[in-house]
Write a protein that holds these residues in place. Structure first.
Motif: not given
Length: 323
Positions: A267-285
């Motif tokens: 669950l903790a790792k899933a929360e990190i993944a969700q934050q990355l998807r929302e806040q960091v993945w757009p910067l990578l894209a």
């Protein structure tokens, strides 16, 4: 399927290519046909017998990979067979197929290759959770990361810079320092020539330090912290035990914390993944962030990849080409 096995605790030579059964995804899991797997320090610690996998995890090394989903378990609704993903793994990445919780997968960022994507999960999960979620880095703060040319370091420099922090770092050669400056560090210190404590004092000291060295860096980090500063410890390359005067923590209201990623709950790792998807993945894209690549090795040459990593000659991430 082909996989790399740790035959016994030891040096890189104990990594052996073997045939093992193909894993089947359990409830909530997906199976990934691995194209590339990232190589990380925890893999070497596991190989040396110093970092046991969590209960129920694959005994094979490998904590991140990128590839195509080849099967999904019951209860998985967010992915489909054929989707290209990169994923944080509980283990087993040095193999042609690997299973992991579906919530620990992230899409391959637009414009990025599977080779690049395989370099993202372990370092981005680690840096985001420790620097931003645990360390609370804010725009304008002075951030010091040790080992700036490592996979963790190159990720931390870019992320901290992207979110408006002033970035300082240490590295072991002028070439590595130059690479750190190119990534957005304001100051890069060759620790063989410069005392980072003196530099940070002259700059007003660090609000946040990310350290994976430990040993005698611990009291030096405390001296380099500003009042109300935070030290986040994620590894101990020079050992976890040192004499430290805790009166400084009380008088200057310092915080020392830390974490390891692998033992945390799904669950903790899933929360990190969700934050990355929302806040960091757009910067990578958008291309604002990108993994720093060092060398690629075939799966059968995992021992050579570990030798390269443990030499500390690399800058950025090392990957294994699996398929």
């Amino acid at each position: 399927m082909k996989a790399v096995e740790i035959t016994q605790a030891g040096g890189p030579e104990v990594l052996t290519l073997v045939d093992v059964p193909t894993p089947e995804p359990a409830f909530g899991e997906v199976r990934i046909k691995v194209a590339y797997a990232g190589v990380n320090r925890p893999d070497a610690l596991q190989r040396a017998g110093m970092y046991d996998p969590p209960k129920g995890a694959s005994p094979l090394p490998g904590l991140e990979a990128a590839g195509e989903i080849s099967a999904i378990g019951d209860g998985v609704t967010d992915w489909a067979v054929g989707d290209q993903v990169c994923a944080l793994l509980p283990g087993g990445g040095y193999a042609e197929e690997v299973v992991t919780p579906s919530a620990h997968c992230l899409p391959v960022p637009d414009g990025m290759s599977l080779k690049q994507a395989a370099c993202l999960p372990e370092t981005f999960f680690t840096v985001w959770s420790n620097v931003f979620m645990r360390g609370g880095l804010n725009a304008g703060e002075r951030f010091l990361v040790h080992g700036g040319s490592s996979g963790i370091g190159t990720t931390a420099i870019q992320l901290a810079n992207a979110f408006g922090a002033r970035v300082f770092t240490t590295a072991g050669s002028d070439e590595k320092c130059a690479a750190c400056l190119d990534l957005g560090a304001e100051v890069a210190m060759n620790y063989r020539d410069v005392d980072f404590v003196d530099v940070m004092k002259a700059e007003g000291r660090a609000n946040l330090i990310l350290d994976m060295v430990g040993g005698d860096y611990l009291p030096r980090n405390v001296r380099a912290l500003a009042d109300d500063g935070r030290l986040v410890q994620i590894a101990f390359l020079q050992g976890p035990k040192i004499e430290l005067n805790f009166a400084h923590l009380m008088m200057r209201r310092l915080t020392i914390t830390g974490s390891t990623l692998r033992p945390q709950s799904d669950l903790a790792k899933a929360e990190i993944a969700q934050q990355l998807r929302e806040q960091v993945w757009p910067l990578l894209a958008s291309g604002r962030l990108a993994p720093v690549m060092d060398q690629e090795y075939d799966l059968a040459a995992a021992a050579a990849a570990h030798t390269r990593m443990e030499s500390s000659a690399h800058i950025g991430k090392i990957v294994l080409k699996v398929s």
